[in-house]
Design an enzyme around this catalytic site. Sequence first.
Site, PDB file in Angstrom:
ATOM      1  N   LYS A  92      56.292  -2.502 -38.210  1.00 21.38           N
ATOM      2  CA  LYS A  92      57.252  -2.643 -39.300  1.00 21.38           C
ATOM      3  C   LYS A  92      56.779  -2.009 -40.612  1.00 21.38           C
ATOM      4  O   LYS A  92      57.588  -1.597 -41.430  1.00 21.38           O
ATOM      5  CB  LYS A  92      57.564  -4.124 -39.533  1.00 21.38           C
ATOM      6  CG  LYS A  92      58.208  -4.819 -38.339  1.00 21.38           C
ATOM      7  CD  LYS A  92      59.649  -4.432 -38.156  1.00 21.38           C
ATOM      8  CE  LYS A  92      60.282  -5.103 -36.939  1.00 21.38           C
ATOM      9  NZ  LYS A  92      61.633  -4.593 -36.662  1.00 21.38           N
ATOM     10  N   GLU A 114      65.707  -8.555 -45.136  1.00 20.88           N
ATOM     11  CA  GLU A 114      65.965  -9.686 -44.256  1.00 20.88           C
ATOM     12  C   GLU A 114      64.877  -9.677 -43.210  1.00 20.88           C
ATOM     13  O   GLU A 114      64.236  -8.644 -43.002  1.00 20.88           O
ATOM     14  CB  GLU A 114      67.327  -9.544 -43.588  1.00 20.88           C
ATOM     15  CG  GLU A 114      67.329  -8.725 -42.296  1.00 20.88           C
ATOM     16  CD  GLU A 114      66.939  -7.274 -42.466  1.00 20.88           C
ATOM     17  OE1 GLU A 114      67.237  -6.718 -43.531  1.00 20.88           O
ATOM     18  OE2 GLU A 114      66.327  -6.695 -41.542  1.00 20.88           O
ATOM     19  N   SER A 386      54.200  -3.072 -30.058  1.00 18.09           N
ATOM     20  CA  SER A 386      54.843  -3.031 -31.371  1.00 18.09           C
ATOM     21  C   SER A 386      54.214  -3.973 -32.383  1.00 18.09           C
ATOM     22  O   SER A 386      54.315  -3.760 -33.588  1.00 18.09           O
ATOM     23  CB  SER A 386      56.331  -3.326 -31.221  1.00 18.09           C
ATOM     24  OG  SER A 386      56.525  -4.607 -30.647  1.00 18.09           O
TER      25      SER A 386
HETATM   26  C1  LIG Z   1      56.336  -6.938 -33.247  1.00 16.10           C
HETATM   27  C2  LIG Z   1      57.787  -6.633 -33.166  1.00 16.10           C
HETATM   28  N1  LIG Z   1      58.225  -5.820 -32.195  1.00 16.10           N
HETATM   29  C3  LIG Z   1      59.530  -5.504 -32.079  1.00 16.10           C
HETATM   30  C4  LIG Z   1      60.469  -6.029 -32.929  1.00 16.10           C
HETATM   31  C5  LIG Z   1      61.894  -5.686 -32.697  1.00 16.10           C
HETATM   32  O1  LIG Z   1      62.426  -4.843 -33.647  1.00 16.10           O
HETATM   33  P1  LIG Z   1      62.751  -3.332 -33.297  1.00 16.10           P
HETATM   34  O2  LIG Z   1      63.584  -3.361 -32.077  1.00 16.10           O
HETATM   35  O3  LIG Z   1      63.490  -2.868 -34.499  1.00 16.10           O
HETATM   36  O4  LIG Z   1      61.471  -2.630 -33.107  1.00 16.10           O
HETATM   37  C6  LIG Z   1      60.054  -6.869 -33.972  1.00 16.10           C
HETATM   38  C7  LIG Z   1      61.025  -7.408 -34.936  1.00 16.10           C
HETATM   39  O5  LIG Z   1      60.786  -8.222 -35.754  1.00 16.10           O
HETATM   40  C8  LIG Z   1      58.675  -7.180 -34.086  1.00 16.10           C
HETATM   41  O6  LIG Z   1      58.241  -7.994 -35.044  1.00 16.10           O
END
Ligand SMILES: Cc1ncc(COP(=O)(O)O)c(C=O)c1O
Lengths: 423, 292
Positions: A92, A114, A386
């Site tokens: 993020k 948000e 992620s």
């Molecule tokens: C660690 C992590 N992975 C994935 C996501 C999912 O979001 P996005 O699909 O935008 O990557 C989030 C959302 O808060 C997250 O915190």
Amino acid sequence: MSSNTNENPSKFGDYGGQYVPEALMPAIEELDDAFRRYVLENEGGFVDEFRERIRDFGGRPTPLQYAEQLSARYDTDVYLKREDLLHGGAHKLNNALGQVLLAKYMGKERIVAETGAGQHGTATAMAAAHLDMPCVVYMGRRDINRQRPNVFRMRLNGAEVEPVTAGRGTLKEAISEAMRDWATTVENTHYVIGSVVGPHPFPTMVREFQSVISEEARRQMREQAGGLPDSVVACAGGGSNTMGAFAEFVSDEDVSLFAVEAGGSSLEVDEETGVAPNSASLSTGTEGVLHGARTRLLQDGDGQIVESHSISSGLDYAGVGPELAHLVDEGRVTPVTVDDDAALAGFHRLSQEEGIIPALETAHAVAWLEDATSDQLGDSVVVCVSGRGDKDLESVIEETEKRDIENAPDMDVFSASGAGGSE
Amino acid sequence: MSRLDEAFADGPAFVPYLALGDPDLESSLEYVKALERGGADVIELGLAFSEPIAEGPTIQSAVVRSLEGGMTPTKFLDAVEDLDVDVPLVCMTYYNLIYQFGEEAGPRPFVERAAEVGLSGFVVPDLPAEESGPLREACDEFGLDLIFIVAPTTRGERLERLMDQTSGYVYVQARLGVTGAKADVSDQTGESLDRLSEWDVPKAVGFGISSGEQAREVVAAGADGVIVGSALVDIVAEGTSAASRTQSGDVAEGHENGDSTEEVAARLEEKARELKEGALAGAQARTRPERT
Ligand SMILES: Cc1ncc(COP(=O)(O)O)c(C=O)c1O
């Protein structure tokens, strides 16, 4: 910044667009103009400053790690793109730092955001503190309860956290409330949206900031493995780590792209309660308009948005990025799902096998390897890790206790002899 | 001349808003009639959408009550068909509901049915001029007006584009933000009206107006009409909560033991009269010569 820089379409096929109150339209036009000038054309050295800050403050590049145990388990070379090692513990920050810096270049004085899992809120609060901007974060009541460590982290960084009680108190409601704030304060405020969703130019802009993930992964694969991977796997909530991980591979037709959605407890909509016990909008949703864009949504036959569910609050959203929806329609991206139980098992598996405790969102991506066929994965796969799982430990303890998850530690038993339990 | 143009033709128009189905369909139909008795010239009927991003807390709650009472686009249109009032009715809702209606994708089936049931136009807060082509076309085909909102931030080319597209009246958003009753008239109102002065379309000011005095001020400042939502929805909400206090939450059954539908309707009528009279007084008080 990426190779497809001069592209800034407002629509992806029929998806995308700008469905917002008129009061916001001038701000969106201003943002689009700023995005073109600063981000796409590097006016004022924006991109150089962004790259320097995301390196020194953020800790980029993140490693692409060869995962030995998973590779053996799945009989394919598994590489983990370690966004969990980025400052703040998730991908993020790429977007949050980019947008807060852009807001600064635009002369804005205040940031609203948000958050669902709290990762985007945390990243925005960090970026705002780093760049000395006041910041307000809207967060659903329910998510505040599930993600307390992140609520505390945001407040440590000086952000105000505003609880949102409407609906089920999750990401959808928090986005609506942040948009209302922005509509009131648009003259001096920038809204840092947390994923590749919302009105143009947000989906393109957020993808652009996140595409650093695939830009690095592509280079790292060449250096470490001598070529491109056969497949890339990323979880999809709104789709920002997904688009980030896919962006630079989209034109490599030989690389398969898999977006793993939250299957929740079931893929069926509960007609009675109007709840979809999943958040699989790419796999089960239909076309509609929500939060500024035409995209795939979880909605009923009338067009009312239904509440979504996922064990992971960052995936718990009824919409998805328009570009991702388009790539799915085009057949370029394959959507797949992993349910709550499997995601938890994936969480424990990555922790045990590789010593990496992932975010519950990420756990979905990892868990899908268990279902994937060797045809789908090919000889090498990049999985986008992620984010890290510290924020989720409370939920994981609670949810694990409710279930019979084979590979989970039994929290009541510390050793075979029971030693250490005495006082 | 469309029915909406006519409604603005003689003197300042009073344009109240209510969410249809708040707190239940029966009562809200009575409320609509009460507004007409109180002097409404046009009535905006809200069709509840689950994500009302342009609404403040008052109307958000009305939307929730309406949805919990089972409101759907089909019920909304059927109710309008049966509604026995003479003033023109405008549907205020969000684009996804219009887009999803009927078998074929796109706004046409909804507009066709809206024309059938006698609606005169639409206000769609999340549909800027850029995305309105298909709805504009359908409205032209079936003879309905499409009313656009001009915000305090709308200037220059955007303003021209909006004024080219709007018909019936233009909704002048009095202040930045979301809907909600306010105690004062925003300075932004006069500025917005000045920016619009050269356009020959009725200008109705909304967002925040809650009293006859404010209605007077706004019309005196040059508005052709006033739009009032939250202040009226507040009256419905108070009646509803009084009813639920005495009926342990069962508000859908009429309000026999709390505030009856008639009592709430009477209060709405009285409030409507205050607002309409305010608007009339404003027209008389216009000290400045007519804008050209
Ligand atoms: C660690 C992590 N992975 C994935 C996501 C999912 O979001 P996005 O699909 O935008 O990557 C989030 C959302 O808060 C997250 O915190």
